[in-house]
Design an enzyme around this catalytic site. Sequence first.
Site, PDB file in Angstrom:
ATOM      1  N   ASP A 200       4.605   3.291 -13.680  1.00 44.92           N
ATOM      2  CA  ASP A 200       4.416   4.731 -13.495  1.00 44.92           C
ATOM      3  C   ASP A 200       3.261   5.199 -14.369  1.00 44.92           C
ATOM      4  OD1 ASP A 200       6.428   4.974 -11.571  1.00 44.92           O
ATOM      5  OD2 ASP A 200       7.973   5.023 -13.125  1.00 44.92           O
TER       6      ASP A 200
ATOM      7  N   LYS B 185       6.512  -2.643  -9.831  1.00 44.11           N
ATOM      8  CA  LYS B 185       6.727  -1.612  -8.797  1.00 44.11           C
ATOM      9  C   LYS B 185       5.574  -0.615  -8.805  1.00 44.11           C
ATOM     10  CE  LYS B 185       9.789   1.996  -9.095  1.00 44.11           C
ATOM     11  NZ  LYS B 185       9.176   3.226  -8.578  1.00 44.11           N
TER      12      LYS B 185
ATOM     13  N   PHE C 268       9.186   4.890   3.014  1.00 41.88           N
ATOM     14  CA  PHE C 268       8.716   5.402   4.311  1.00 41.88           C
ATOM     15  C   PHE C 268       9.854   6.087   5.063  1.00 41.88           C
ATOM     16  CE2 PHE C 268       5.704   1.597   3.998  1.00 41.88           C
ATOM     17  CZ  PHE C 268       4.651   2.366   3.530  1.00 41.88           C
TER      18      PHE C 268
ATOM     19  N   ASP D 167       9.770   8.227   8.829  1.00 37.44           N
ATOM     20  CA  ASP D 167       8.977   8.861   9.886  1.00 37.44           C
ATOM     21  C   ASP D 167       9.538   8.346  11.212  1.00 37.44           C
ATOM     22  OD1 ASP D 167       6.732  10.005  11.353  1.00 37.44           O
ATOM     23  OD2 ASP D 167       5.601   9.915   9.474  1.00 37.44           O
TER      24      ASP D 167
ATOM     25  N   PRO E 243      10.035   5.833  14.351  1.00 38.32           N
ATOM     26  CA  PRO E 243      10.075   4.370  14.250  1.00 38.32           C
ATOM     27  C   PRO E 243       8.711   3.694  14.332  1.00 38.32           C
ATOM     28  CG  PRO E 243      11.904   5.136  15.582  1.00 38.32           C
ATOM     29  CD  PRO E 243      11.070   6.357  15.284  1.00 38.32           C
ATOM     30  N   ASN E 244       7.878   4.118  15.269  1.00 37.66           N
ATOM     31  CA  ASN E 244       6.587   3.443  15.434  1.00 37.66           C
ATOM     32  C   ASN E 244       5.719   3.584  14.181  1.00 37.66           C
ATOM     33  OD1 ASN E 244       4.506   2.087  17.110  1.00 37.66           O
ATOM     34  ND2 ASN E 244       3.445   4.039  16.787  1.00 37.66           N
ATOM     35  N   THR E 245       5.698   4.777  13.609  1.00 36.16           N
ATOM     36  CA  THR E 245       4.852   5.013  12.426  1.00 36.16           C
ATOM     37  C   THR E 245       5.346   4.201  11.231  1.00 36.16           C
ATOM     38  OG1 THR E 245       4.335   7.198  13.244  1.00 36.16           O
ATOM     39  CG2 THR E 245       3.986   6.842  10.896  1.00 36.16           C
TER      40      THR E 245
ATOM     41  N   THR F  76      19.294   9.761  -5.974  1.00 32.99           N
ATOM     42  CA  THR F  76      20.259  10.064  -7.045  1.00 32.99           C
ATOM     43  C   THR F  76      20.064  11.478  -7.590  1.00 32.99           C
ATOM     44  OG1 THR F  76      18.792   8.890  -8.542  1.00 32.99           O
ATOM     45  CG2 THR F  76      20.745   7.707  -7.805  1.00 32.99           C
TER      46      THR F  76
ATOM     47  N   ARG G 119      19.059   1.033 -18.837  1.00 28.54           N
ATOM     48  CA  ARG G 119      18.538   1.176 -20.196  1.00 28.54           C
ATOM     49  C   ARG G 119      19.187   0.158 -21.122  1.00 28.54           C
ATOM     50  NH1 ARG G 119      15.213   3.474 -18.103  1.00 28.54           N
ATOM     51  NH2 ARG G 119      14.253   5.488 -18.494  1.00 28.54           N
TER      52      ARG G 119
END
Length: 239
Positions: free
Chosen positions: A16, A38, A68, A70, A72-74, A125, A186
């Site tokens: 991050d 990540k 993602f 959106d 299905p195709n996208t 969450t 943690r």
Amino acid sequence: MSAKSIEDPRVIVALDFPGGREALQFVEQLSPGSCRLKVGKELFTSAGPDLVRQLVTLGHDVFLDLKFHDIPNTVARACEAAAQLGVWMVNVHASGGRRMMEAASVAVQNAGGRKPLLIGVTVLTSMGPEDLAEVGVQADPAEQVERLARLAKDSGLDGVVCSPREAARLRTSLGDDSMLVTPGVRPAGASTDDQTRVMTPADAMRDGSDYLVIGRPVTQASDPVRALEMINAEIRDVI
Ligand code: C5P
């Protein structure tokens, strides 16, 4: 000095950082054998696919955490593009539904090269019962998490992202062949930052997590390599 290489690193370090330069500078210290990485929406939006390619070229397994959602195709095309970047894991929102997840699953299988693991996000969450009710979901969060996790499995996904608090229940209901990826972890004694319900790495693994997403306890540590080594040592006895 890099941390010791392990066969299947279970820690996914959340990069991050605001930009690619900061991320790469940090990653220089880490060996691909000690963790996965990540890349989320902030870093991807600022540094783009080039950074992901660089990380992959350096030998790192990358979890592209773009969630993602959106038609299905996208989503299928986006997952295919992620697979072509060479990422190790990619995710979609399970609330996008069965047809969307099935299309994503077919897309990663047919993309050629190494098939990335495809993971579903169930209920964020950050959403409580009132937030769910406001978007028309009357089920309580735990029930909705379970419903979406089962749907993800039925739709061909490899697993779900979940809170470590949900891991034991999901491990029981999904069985051993679904992967559980858990943030909100943690090490004992570490700052919880803005995470409210945390679990230690060992407890999360004991409850059935397969991979732990850990950011600040490593990225903000004065010695990140040592911090990572301590976490790896803690979970080594459990896996
Ligand atoms: O620094 P920290 O360990 O809290 O970072 C956790 C990472 O996992 C962040 O990238 C955060 O966006 C992500 N995440 C989370 N909780 C979720 C889903 C994702 O903390 N429920």
